[in-house]
Design a protein around this motif. Structure first.
Motif, mmCIF file in Angstrom:
data_model
loop_
_atom_site.group_PDB
_atom_site.id
_atom_site.type_symbol
_atom_site.label_atom_id
_atom_site.label_comp_id
_atom_site.label_asym_id
_atom_site.label_seq_id
_atom_site.Cartn_x
_atom_site.Cartn_y
_atom_site.Cartn_z
ATOM 1 N N SER B 174 0.872 -1.330 -0.172
ATOM 2 C CA SER B 174 -0.138 0.064 0.155
ATOM 3 C C SER B 174 0.683 1.277 -0.048
ATOM 4 O O SER B 174 1.812 1.173 0.748
ATOM 5 N N LEU B 175 0.635 2.136 -0.954
ATOM 6 C CA LEU B 175 1.373 3.489 -1.144
ATOM 7 C C LEU B 175 0.918 4.647 -0.975
ATOM 8 O O LEU B 175 -0.466 4.764 -1.497
ATOM 9 N N VAL B 176 1.268 5.523 -0.677
ATOM 10 C CA VAL B 176 0.683 6.849 -0.676
ATOM 11 C C VAL B 176 1.655 7.788 -1.501
ATOM 12 O O VAL B 176 2.931 7.878 -1.045
ATOM 13 N N ASN B 177 1.163 8.479 -2.420
ATOM 14 C CA ASN B 177 1.566 9.353 -3.107
ATOM 15 C C ASN B 177 1.420 10.653 -2.754
ATOM 16 O O ASN B 177 0.389 11.051 -3.129
ATOM 17 N N ASN B 178 2.189 11.194 -1.957
ATOM 18 C CA ASN B 178 1.915 12.510 -1.313
ATOM 19 C C ASN B 178 1.626 13.742 -1.977
ATOM 20 O O ASN B 178 2.202 13.895 -3.083
ATOM 21 N N ARG B 179 0.691 14.446 -1.595
ATOM 22 C CA ARG B 179 0.210 15.674 -2.395
ATOM 23 C C ARG B 179 1.241 16.721 -2.149
ATOM 24 O O ARG B 179 1.978 16.943 -1.100
ATOM 25 N N CYS B 180 1.485 17.391 -3.217
ATOM 26 C CA CYS B 180 2.440 18.386 -3.277
ATOM 27 C C CYS B 180 1.805 19.539 -4.160
ATOM 28 O O CYS B 180 1.041 19.681 -4.616
ATOM 29 N N ALA B 181 2.571 20.832 -3.582
ATOM 30 C CA ALA B 181 1.949 21.965 -4.069
ATOM 31 C C ALA B 181 3.246 22.532 -5.032
ATOM 32 O O ALA B 181 4.385 22.197 -4.729
ATOM 33 N N PRO B 182 2.699 23.027 -6.248
ATOM 34 C CA PRO B 182 3.771 23.009 -7.207
ATOM 35 C C PRO B 182 4.629 24.326 -7.067
ATOM 36 O O PRO B 182 6.019 24.308 -7.493
ATOM 37 N N VAL B 183 4.387 25.340 -6.238
ATOM 38 C CA VAL B 183 5.379 26.297 -6.002
ATOM 39 C C VAL B 183 6.020 27.009 -6.804
ATOM 40 O O VAL B 183 7.472 26.853 -6.675
ATOM 41 N N PRO B 184 5.591 27.435 -8.192
ATOM 42 C CA PRO B 184 6.558 28.032 -9.075
ATOM 43 C C PRO B 184 6.960 29.394 -8.217
ATOM 44 O O PRO B 184 6.354 30.040 -7.658
ATOM 45 N N ILE B 185 8.086 29.958 -8.811
ATOM 46 C CA ILE B 185 8.559 31.113 -7.933
ATOM 47 C C ILE B 185 7.426 32.368 -8.263
ATOM 48 O O ILE B 185 7.169 33.091 -7.530
ATOM 49 N N GLU B 186 6.938 32.406 -9.544
ATOM 50 C CA GLU B 186 5.879 33.402 -9.872
ATOM 51 C C GLU B 186 4.719 32.652 -9.747
ATOM 52 O O GLU B 186 4.301 31.736 -10.300
ATOM 53 N N PRO B 187 3.808 33.161 -8.642
ATOM 54 C CA PRO B 187 2.560 32.535 -8.604
ATOM 55 C C PRO B 187 1.509 33.025 -9.668
ATOM 56 O O PRO B 187 1.997 33.288 -10.621
ATOM 57 N N ASN B 188 0.219 32.788 -9.749
ATOM 58 C CA ASN B 188 -0.683 32.978 -10.503
ATOM 59 C C ASN B 188 -0.787 34.568 -10.700
ATOM 60 O O ASN B 188 -1.013 35.189 -9.678
ATOM 61 N N VAL B 189 -0.598 35.138 -11.815
ATOM 62 C CA VAL B 189 -0.657 36.569 -11.994
ATOM 63 C C VAL B 189 -1.516 36.721 -13.296
ATOM 64 O O VAL B 189 -1.346 36.069 -14.299
ATOM 65 N N VAL B 190 -2.430 37.731 -13.338
ATOM 66 C CA VAL B 190 -3.293 38.165 -14.578
ATOM 67 C C VAL B 190 -3.366 39.523 -14.536
ATOM 68 O O VAL B 190 -3.536 40.164 -13.406
ATOM 69 N N LEU B 191 -3.526 40.283 -15.986
ATOM 70 C CA LEU B 191 -3.773 41.434 -16.018
ATOM 71 C C LEU B 191 -4.829 41.391 -17.297
ATOM 72 O O LEU B 191 -4.494 40.934 -18.288
ATOM 73 N N ALA B 192 -6.098 42.124 -17.117
ATOM 74 C CA ALA B 192 -6.948 42.088 -18.258
ATOM 75 C C ALA B 192 -7.315 43.324 -18.450
ATOM 76 O O ALA B 192 -7.715 44.158 -17.682
ATOM 77 N N ASP B 193 -7.700 43.579 -19.858
ATOM 78 C CA ASP B 193 -7.879 44.785 -20.048
ATOM 79 C C ASP B 193 -8.965 44.852 -21.463
ATOM 80 O O ASP B 193 -8.723 44.350 -22.330
ATOM 81 N N TRP B 194 -10.236 45.042 -20.903
ATOM 82 C CA TRP B 194 -11.212 45.068 -21.763
ATOM 83 C C TRP B 194 -11.944 46.222 -22.329
ATOM 84 O O TRP B 194 -12.310 47.171 -21.420
ATOM 85 N N GLY B 195 -11.563 46.596 -23.542
ATOM 86 C CA GLY B 195 -11.975 47.955 -24.092
ATOM 87 C C GLY B 195 -12.661 47.677 -25.240
ATOM 88 O O GLY B 195 -12.923 46.808 -25.589
ATOM 89 N N PRO B 196 -13.109 48.845 -25.873
ATOM 90 C CA PRO B 196 -13.950 48.897 -27.018
ATOM 91 C C PRO B 196 -13.418 47.918 -28.231
ATOM 92 O O PRO B 196 -14.291 47.366 -29.122
ATOM 93 N N ALA B 197 -12.120 47.668 -28.377
ATOM 94 C CA ALA B 197 -11.674 46.964 -29.496
ATOM 95 C C ALA B 197 -11.454 45.496 -29.051
ATOM 96 O O ALA B 197 -10.951 44.683 -30.144
ATOM 97 N N GLY B 198 -11.712 45.251 -27.868
ATOM 98 C CA GLY B 198 -11.671 43.876 -27.566
ATOM 99 C C GLY B 198 -10.925 43.575 -26.258
ATOM 100 O O GLY B 198 -10.722 44.532 -25.500
#
Lengths: 275, 770
Positions: B174-198
């Motif tokens: 019986s094996l447990v494959n332990n849960r891991c967190a990915p931990v990239p140096i940059e976390p999730n980041v987003v910038l959204a810009d919704w203008g008339p052109a799209g």
């Protein structure tokens, strides 16, 4: 969640007198030295002082002075300075050695000895040096200086004998020139806080102090007494965890910490020259 | 001289190491507002009320949204019907980190203050924090549609009771494959810009085109006005192919507020919000004979999906069970899996995604068989290997047809670096000396499925297709630009793709640029995941470069009045074979390729420009053999890795320095899983390792030096012969480390120890033995 502290005011103090005045006049103020204990707590919003009084520019609190039978280390002396000080290495070699094991180079270039001691973290390295060597804390308030023995300094978890309107200004370490010493730090990762640490100061008034073996930094009293009375390393090590109430966390339960305290005490004693 | 196999310095580095890189968080368009999240502090709770009044009244606060404000929007893409992950939790919060409200303010500080001012009234519900709790009778339910917590169950694919009954020996694990967190140096980041052109979305993402297609469908807008840009991306490890809710919320809020909206995840948020990986439990039965020959294998995988099953995450046990036989010819293999929900962070791809779990399982099984029979682990491996002439090899899984490999060759190469007899002797001597540290020697012969590219392979995970796009365009001055859909996030693709193109085009490496990560510049693409960039995208660069070169040769032949077949290129000069004096420089050919009067009959201007959608017929199968030597402190239980020997076979190596970097990084993450990292929850579902103080990502001094070797078995599915190497280390390292730890303790009767092998765990074993 994390990263962004709550709003606070920021004041700079150019002297101890000015810092004391600011402390007295601001409600809920905190002194900022290296910031390596305080700022993370603020970022997690576990601490939200109304005002930070930055004392890091106070020149009179920096540096190491040979004061005869003791070395007087200014509270704002950075770990890196202590680590590299020839006079510290000569007269209190345990302190120089342990200062070099605090955190990582960035932390040591920023963090201060006084900041580490007044934070009163039982997992920090330097309180054990103060306890093992029998250092004296010099605290300044509006009424002048008072001196507190290291053994009376650490009161409770993250709480010391420094009053709300006082500043730790210096630490006096009795010279231990030529005496043996040992420091053992058990970590899961390099650069982490100790899971358990043990400091041993050999010489005429030997001392053993423990890191992360309770809610406050503490001496291993029974083991220190046994050592002073000439007991062998195994007998002393067996007493290391006597009277402690070690914390439990993911890395170590209390039994394991007691066991580590014994193992590390023996190793530190051997390093200090005991057999 | 060919650049394939050359240790070329990275084109990316001058920018990155001087701080000139541009990550999403570096961007701050005029009027940019900042988003902050209110996240659930409860593992499972009914949301009674969300009081946003104090937050709304703060100066600088532009919007405070709760679930009522997104009523018109779909759930997070890649959700499963009936178990959808809402962008903002409505009736209930289902894990610590679930988004409960969103705040937008004129600056980050105000946004954080306002998020703290939102008051959520929770009515706690019973939670399931582990697979055991989730599968217990009368377990609390997370999604009523399930009638339990099992999302999907696949029973054993075959009944092997006869094989097991007839086998000389059997054993179970019986094996447990332990849960891991990915931990990239940059976390999730987003910038959204919704203008008339799209809509333009800058996101730290591994597959910008996939995101563009998904965002357009999500909002019901057209793809021609939807642009996604993944600029420099600071690591992903698979976690940045997940459609983070924050991306869609930033776009929706930008539309509502008519201004750019940026969100930068804090590390504390990243630990609980960015999807986790691994989190499997295995029940394994093996039948074998006295010689260590494996006769049959039964594997049951239980996958923890976290609170909301993700469509990609659901595929993890499919990959694990497909690769369960590893490098071995096992006559009968039966697999079973189930996907289960718990009140924890959702689980999806993390470096290796399902394959490290398989290699860990089968390599532990090999050592168990060795332990049971007394046959040396090396011999057990050699006895069971698929022979080098046994390819193509159809496994028990229709998904996996191994196309090439030389498993015994890699193990032999490994043993040239490892003095196994000397280590065995040292181990015995140390065992006899109570003051000496214990020595353990562990091997892993590993294999993975990579190069995600055959038709259907990525469509199954919601992608448009499985090809990769490549465009090669020669500029009028004879320099060249490569456009790739395989947008990198640290792989060094700009360098390796330029190496591939330089070889085919005969254009200097320094005059080749590689562009990526902007859907307005590269119209179509798939992305970088599953160790596919070189094996599929790089092959595409080669194909497109070859096409351009053939056309350039035609122009050169026309200019030199020679026949095309006689034209060769050297030092950026085309000349007639054997007549170096009769030559025309590449720059001339390039210049004239745009001038109709200079072109041969039938050739259009601008023809030194080719786009391909590169297809490949099969997955690739990188493999290798690793050996780990550990020392264990008998008093403290601490494990120290003394040596780590690594033999990789990734087929053709484009740039050995980058291959080594990928292997070292993957091995570091593998060692981390084996000895340090474990995302843990308490019994109520509260994470216990949600900061980097508690979640132990090892630092450089904690890792050993590596000794590397190599075997080269070409990938038959592309002309480069390259297999991919991004995930290899994380596949091969964990079993080598744990096999070494178990080997060091086997004299105490230890048959297995679950990851991570912490000092306290080992001390408990050592203490129990006294």
């Amino acid at each position: 969640m994390g990263m962004i502290p709550a709003r606070f005011d920021y004041r700079q103090a150019g002297s101890v007198a000015e810092a004391l005045q600011l402390l007295a006049s601001c409600d809920d103020a905190k002194l900022l030295a290296g910031g390596h204990s305080l700022v993370p707590l603020m970022k997690m919003r576990l601490v939200s002082p109304s005002t930070l009084i930055d004392i890091s520019g106070i020149a009179e609190l920096q540096g190491v002075t040979d004061a005869g039978s003791v070395l007087r280390v200014g509270a704002l002396t950075r770990h890196r300075v202590v680590e590299r000080s020839q006079v510290v290495a000569q007269h209190v070699p345990l302190l120089a050695h342990v200062a070099g094991l605090v955190g990582d180079p960035q932390v040591r270039n920023r963090g201060t000895i006084g900041g580490s001691l007044v934070h009163g973290d039982p997992a920090a390295d330097l309180p054990s040096v103060a306890l093992a060597t029998g250092a004296t804390m010099v605290v300044t308030g509006s009424g002048g200086e008072r001196r507190i023995a290291a053994s009376d300094f650490f009161v409770d978890f993250l709480e010391t004998a420094v009053g709300p309107d006082e500043i730790l200004t210096a630490i006096e370490f009795p010279k231990r020139t030529g005496a043996g010493f040992g420091y053992e730090k058990f970590v899961r990762r390099s650069m982490d806080y100790a899971i358990v640490g043990v400091a041993v100061q050999a010489g005429e008034q030997p001392g053993i102090a423990l890191v992360n073996m309770g809610s406050v930094p503490r001496r291993a009293d029974a083991a220190s007494r046994a050592l002073a009375s000439g007991a062998g390393v195994d007998a002393v090590a067996a007493l290391a965890a006597d009277g402690t109430n070690p914390p439990e966390d993911l890395n170590a339960n209390a039994d394991y910490r007691r066991h580590l305290a014994s193992v590390l005490t023996k190793r530190a004693l051997l390093a200090a020259g005991y057999r | 001289m060919s650049l394939i196999g050359a240790k070329v310095l990275r084109k990316e580095d001058p920018n990155l190491i001087t701080g000139q890189g541009q990550y999403v968080d570096d961007l701050a368009p005029a009027g940019c507002a900042f988003m902050a999240m209110v996240r659930s502090t409860e593992p499972h709770a009914r949301i009674v009320a969300v009081d946003t009044s104090a937050a709304r009244s703060m100066d600088g606060v532009l919007a405070v949204w709760t679930s009522a404000d997104i009523a018109g929007l779909p759930a997070r893409p890649s959700s499963l019907p009936g178990m959808d992950m809402p962008l903002i939790a409505g009736d209930a919060a289902r894990f610590v980190g679930d988004i409960v409200a969103v705040v937008v303010a004129t600056d980050r500080y105000t946004a954080a203050d306002a998020a703290e001012a939102v008051i959520v009234d929770y009515e706690p519900l019973p939670a399931v924090a582990s697979l055991a709790q989730a599968l217990a009778a009368d377990a609390p339910m997370i999604h009523p549609v399930l009638q339990g917590n099992t999302v999907f169950f696949q029973d054993y694919t075959e009944d092997l009771s006869a094989e097991f009954a007839a086998a000389p020996r059997t054993a179970s694990l019986s094996l447990v494959n332990n849960r891991c967190a990915p931990v990239p140096i940059e976390p999730n980041v987003v910038l959204a810009d919704w203008g008339p052109a799209g809509l333009t979305v800058w996101a730290a993402f591994q597959a910008p085109h996939h995101l563009r297609n998904t965002i357009a469908a999500f909002f019901g807008i057209s793809q021609d006005t939807t642009r996604v840009i993944a600029p420099d991306v600071g690591g992903g490890f698979g976690a940045k192919i997940n459609f983070a809710s924050e991306i869609f919320l930033a776009a929706a809020l930008s539309r509502a507020l008519s201004r750019p909206v940026k969100y930068t995840q804090t590390r504390s948020e990243c630990m609980v919000a960015m999807f986790h990986g691994r989190a499997q439990e295995h029940k394994v039965d093996v039948a074998f004979d006295d010689s260590g020959k494996i006769l049959a294998l039964k594997v049951q995988v239980t996958q923890d999906q976290g609170a909301y099953p993700d469509a990609t995450g659901m595929g993890l046990p499919v990959l694990t069970t497909a690769m369960s036989a590893g490098c071995y010819k096992i006559p009968k293999v039966a697999v079973s899996w189930r996907n289960v929900v718990t009140n924890t962070t959702p689980v999806a791809a993390y470096r290796g995604a399902g394959r490290p779990e398989a290699s860990y399982m089968i390599e532990r099984v090999i050592d168990l068989v060795a332990d049971e029979t007394g046959v040396d682990p090396i011999e057990v491996r050699k006895t069971n290997f698929i022979p080098a002439d046994g390819f193509p090899y159809q496994t028990h899984s229709p998904l996996a047809v191994y196309d090439s490999g030389n498993f015994a060759g890699a193990l032999d190469e490994l043993l040239r670096h490892v003095d196994y007899p000397a280590l065995k002797a040292e181990q015995a001597a140390r065992l006899a000396d109570p003051n000496a540290k214990l020595l353990g020697i562990g091997f892993s012969s590993w294999l993975e499925i990579a190069g995600f590219g055959p038709p259907g392979s990525l469509e199954a995970f919601g992608h448009l297709a499985s090809w990769e796009s490549a465009q090669v365009r020669v500029q009028p001055d004879g320099s060249a630009i490569i456009y790739t859909g395989a947008s990198p996030h640290g792989q060094g693709t700009v360098t390796t793709f330029a190496q591939i193109a330089a070889d085919q085009l005969g254009i200097d490496f320094e005059r080749i640029s590689v562009r990526h990560g902007d859907t307005a510049v590269i119209p179509q693409g798939i992305g970088t995941m599953g160790s596919r960039a070189v094996a599929v995208g790089g092959e595409g660069v080669k194909t497109a470069s070859t096409r351009v070169f053939e056309r350039a040769k035609k122009i050169a032949a026309h200019l030199l009045e020679a026949t095309e077949d006689d034209i060769v290129v050297e030092n950026e000069e085309f000349h007639v074979r054997g007549t170096p004096s009769k030559s025309v420089p590449w720059s001339q050919v390039a210049w004239k390729s745009f001038q109709p009067l200079e072109l041969p009959a039938g050739m259009e201007p601008g023809s030194l420009d080719a786009t391909v959608f590169q297809q490949v017929p099969n997955f690739s199968f990188p493999s290798g053999a690793y050996c780990c030597v550990v020392e264990i402190d008998r008093e403290t239980g601490e494990v120290e890795i003394r040596n780590m020997y690594l033999v990789d076979d990734c087929g053709t190596v484009i740039n050995p320095m980058l291959v080594e970097g990928q292997v070292h990084g993957g091995v570091a993450q593998g060692i981390a899983q084996a000895l340090y990292e474990h995302m843990q929850y308490d019994e109520s579902g509260v994470p216990r390792t949600a900061t980097l103080m508690d979640y132990l990502v090892p630092a450089a001094p904690d890792l050993p030096g590596y000794v590397s070797g190599r075997t080269v078995t070409l990938n038959p599915s592309n002309t480069l012969g390259a297999k991919g190497v991004g995930e290899s280390g994380s596949v091969g390292a964990p079993p080598a480390v744990i096999n070494a730890v178990v080997d060091a303790l086997s004299h105490l009767g230890v048959k297995h120890i679950d990851m991570p092998a912490t000092p306290q765990k080992i001390w408990s074993i050592l203490r129990g033995s006294k």
